[in-house]
Design an enzyme around this catalytic site. Structure first.
Site, PDB file in Angstrom:
ATOM      1  N   ASP A  21       0.982  -1.292  -0.273  1.00 47.22           N
ATOM      2  CA  ASP A  21       0.094   0.241  -0.078  1.00 47.22           C
ATOM      3  C   ASP A  21       0.470   1.907   0.417  1.00 47.22           C
ATOM      4  O   ASP A  21       1.848   1.604   0.984  1.00 47.22           O
ATOM      5  CB  ASP A  21      -0.441  -0.091   1.361  1.00 47.22           C
ATOM      6  CG  ASP A  21      -2.458   0.541   0.918  1.00 47.22           C
ATOM      7  OD1 ASP A  21      -2.458   1.031  -0.391  1.00 47.22           O
ATOM      8  OD2 ASP A  21      -2.613   1.232   2.322  1.00 47.22           O
ATOM      9  N   HIS A  66      -3.686  13.571   1.622  1.00 49.69           N
ATOM     10  CA  HIS A  66      -4.181  12.821   2.634  1.00 49.69           C
ATOM     11  C   HIS A  66      -2.874  12.827   3.564  1.00 49.69           C
ATOM     12  O   HIS A  66      -3.356  13.553   4.441  1.00 49.69           O
ATOM     13  CB  HIS A  66      -4.487  11.720   2.090  1.00 49.69           C
ATOM     14  CG  HIS A  66      -4.545  10.415   2.420  1.00 49.69           C
ATOM     15  ND1 HIS A  66      -6.095  10.166   3.663  1.00 49.69           N
ATOM     16  CD2 HIS A  66      -3.427   9.472   3.818  1.00 49.69           C
ATOM     17  CE1 HIS A  66      -5.427   9.534   4.394  1.00 49.69           C
ATOM     18  NE2 HIS A  66      -4.407   8.560   4.636  1.00 49.69           N
ATOM     19  N   GLU A 125     -11.040   3.634   3.499  1.00 52.61           N
ATOM     20  CA  GLU A 125      -9.570   4.663   2.409  1.00 52.61           C
ATOM     21  C   GLU A 125     -10.272   4.337   1.243  1.00 52.61           C
ATOM     22  O   GLU A 125     -10.103   2.963   1.048  1.00 52.61           O
ATOM     23  CB  GLU A 125      -8.216   3.443   2.889  1.00 52.61           C
ATOM     24  CG  GLU A 125      -7.973   4.522   3.828  1.00 52.61           C
ATOM     25  CD  GLU A 125      -6.930   3.732   4.420  1.00 52.61           C
ATOM     26  OE1 GLU A 125      -5.991   3.584   3.676  1.00 52.61           O
ATOM     27  OE2 GLU A 125      -5.772   5.223   5.132  1.00 52.61           O
ATOM     28  N   GLU A 144      -9.282   4.254  -2.027  1.00 49.86           N
ATOM     29  CA  GLU A 144      -8.360   3.531  -3.122  1.00 49.86           C
ATOM     30  C   GLU A 144      -8.368   3.418  -4.668  1.00 49.86           C
ATOM     31  O   GLU A 144      -9.128   2.053  -4.930  1.00 49.86           O
ATOM     32  CB  GLU A 144      -6.917   3.014  -2.540  1.00 49.86           C
ATOM     33  CG  GLU A 144      -6.848   3.781  -0.944  1.00 49.86           C
ATOM     34  CD  GLU A 144      -5.894   2.888  -0.091  1.00 49.86           C
ATOM     35  OE1 GLU A 144      -4.413   2.031  -1.121  1.00 49.86           O
ATOM     36  OE2 GLU A 144      -5.608   2.306   1.085  1.00 49.86           O
ATOM     37  N   ASP A 177      -9.662   0.053   1.930  1.00 52.89           N
ATOM     38  CA  ASP A 177      -7.926  -0.204   2.405  1.00 52.89           C
ATOM     39  C   ASP A 177      -9.099  -0.074   3.745  1.00 52.89           C
ATOM     40  O   ASP A 177      -8.375   0.872   4.517  1.00 52.89           O
ATOM     41  CB  ASP A 177      -7.461   0.966   2.771  1.00 52.89           C
ATOM     42  CG  ASP A 177      -5.719  -0.085   3.568  1.00 52.89           C
ATOM     43  OD1 ASP A 177      -6.448  -1.066   3.765  1.00 52.89           O
ATOM     44  OD2 ASP A 177      -5.574   0.912   3.974  1.00 52.89           O
ATOM     45  N   LYS A 187      -4.943  -2.194   9.829  1.00 51.66           N
ATOM     46  CA  LYS A 187      -5.119  -2.168   8.670  1.00 51.66           C
ATOM     47  C   LYS A 187      -5.591  -3.429   7.747  1.00 51.66           C
ATOM     48  O   LYS A 187      -5.888  -3.672   7.578  1.00 51.66           O
ATOM     49  CB  LYS A 187      -3.873  -1.895   7.872  1.00 51.66           C
ATOM     50  CG  LYS A 187      -3.601  -0.330   8.410  1.00 51.66           C
ATOM     51  CD  LYS A 187      -4.085   0.394   6.838  1.00 51.66           C
ATOM     52  CE  LYS A 187      -3.946   1.790   7.403  1.00 51.66           C
ATOM     53  NZ  LYS A 187      -4.279   2.744   6.691  1.00 51.66           N
TER      54      LYS A 187
HETATM   55 MN    MN Z   1      -4.728   2.684   2.631  1.00 58.61          MN
END
Ligand code: MN
Length: 422
Positions: free
Chosen positions: A123, A130, A195, A197, A229, A249
């Site tokens: 990642d 951000h 998140e 992404e 994520d 995560k």
């Molecule tokens: Mn992430």
């Protein structure tokens, strides 16, 4: 980088009528790859989305494998040849129509799977907006660390817990520590976040010890999907120093089922630009092609449907949205070149997360942590509910699409996931 050809012709139409409807994510100019099965436990097969259908590639006589990773490992030339055959066969007037009608499956009747076997997942952290906003929350006096504008920052994530859109996952439990507490406590995360992404998939890999340079980087990318994520901010805040995120995560991530190929993205390229105050990339992260058209223009959107909204039959509401050209500080080619510059070998099916894609304005934030000022200013939804972070029963939906004058819009489909109680 891919050039435009007959498969991108905006006048091209398919004999699959739903593919020609305005606003369809999957017109004949798209042709994304995914893995589907007729029931959840049968062997996944390789398909291409066309309108509201899936073309079963093996049944259509185009391939003789169910192994998506093997297909992804093919050279860009072979991949382009397959795309051309699929496009010709699905085009209006094709002699293959009657034969291929039997190879079509309705998307609503199919079970979708994670689109390929993901060996490794990395990642990145490609949105400077951000990085700055989140940096302010963790380190008010030192938001953007000095390496940010030189190094595409990333960490190695976990592939085993990546699931496909439509699923649910349990709220993680873990160790957290309030700022004013003496010792940590244990329990369900109270600050569960999403998140926004993109996930970039590697096609052809590279041997260990042989970096991929900028000129060759794009030929090692297969395509892109939406990627959520999920992140437990309270667990993250306590565990992240000094080695970065871990249990905050790796409990779950969600992918959309369709990989939109680099070929399909060719009409939506954009220049890579740096404001003059920022450092220009080091030579190994720079190339004329990257400067000219290394970036991509993909519009992204986040929607939320709470359990209460679902029970009331109310549609999801939009939380935020941005475009990759406003959010990403590094291009996909730079991520590949950086990842391999030390000799690291990438393999077909490896996934490179973009990192949370937040644009410069407050309503372009790709996480609740940013949208709510770390939970201090909850979002008020249309039905009066408020959200500082995600609650049990919440369904979070990502959408993405590309559009530009003189082209046919293509979509990435949808990436949805639901939080359930731990
Ligand atoms: Mn992430």
């Amino acid at each position: 980088m891919n050039t435009l050809n007959a498969t991108h012709d905006p006048k091209l139409r398919s004999w699959v009528a739903s593919a020609n409807e305005a606003g369809s994510d999957f017109p004949i100019q798209n042709l994304p790859f995914g893995r589907f099965s007729h029931s959840p436990d049968s062997t996944p097969r390789i398909g291409v989305a066309i309108g509201d259908r899936i073309l079963d590639l093996r049944k259509a006589g185009l391939i003789d494998t169910d192994d998506m990773n093997a297909l992804m490992a093919a050279s860009p030339g072979k991949r382009a040849a397959l795309r051309a055959l699929i496009s010709q066969g699905l085009a209006e007037g094709s002699a293959r129509q009657s034969e291929w009608e039997a190879a079509l499956v309705s998307q609503s009747a199919a079970t979708m799977h994670v689109p390929c076997r993901i060996g490794d997942y990395t990642d990145f952290y490609t949105s400077v907006h951000h990085a700055t906003t989140v940096g302010k929350q963790f380190r008010p006096d030192n938001p953007l660390l000095p390496n940010y504008k030189w190094v595409p920052i990333g960490y190695h994530g976990r592939a085993s817990s990546i699931g496909v859109s439509g699923g649910s996952f349990k709220r993680p439990r873990g160790q957290t520590k309030a700022v004013d507490a003496d010792i940590p406590s244990f329990g369900p995360s109270k600050r569960l976040d999403f998140e926004l992404e993109l996930g970039w998939f590697i096609g052809e890999g590279n041997p260990q010890g042989e970096p991929i340079d900028m000129e060759g980087a794009e030929s090692h990318l297969f395509g892109v999907a939406l990627f959520n994520d999920w992140s437990a901010r309270d667990i993250q805040g306590w565990e992240y120093q000094p080695l970065g995120p871990f249990l905050s995560k790796n409990f779950a991530s969600t992918l959309s089922p369709w990989m939109v190929t680099m070929e399909a993205l060719a009409p939506f390229r954009a220049p890579f630009e740096r404001v003059s105050d920022d450092p220009q990339p080091l030579p190994y992260l720079d190339s004329p092609a990257n400067r000219a058209q290394g970036a991509l223009s993909i519009t992204l959107e986040v929607l939320l449907q709470t359990a209460k909204m679902r029970d009331a039959g109310e549609a999801p509401v939009r939380l935020s949205g941005t475009n990759t050209t406003r959010a990403a500080y590094w291009t996909p080619a730079q991520l590949v070149a950086h990842h391999t510059v030390n000799g690291c070998n990438l393999q077909p099916g490896d996934l490179l997360g973009s990192g949370t894609l937040s644009g410069p304005n407050a309503d372009e934030a790709g996480s609740l942590m940013e949208l709510t000022g770390s939970g201090k200013q909850p979002v008020v939804l249309a039905n009066g509910e408020q959200r500082a972070f995600l609650e049990d029963g919440d369904t979070l939906i990502l959408r993405g699409w590309c559009e530009s004058p003189g082209t046919v819009r293509i979509g990435l489909g949808e990436c949805s996931g639901t939080v359930v109680a731990s």
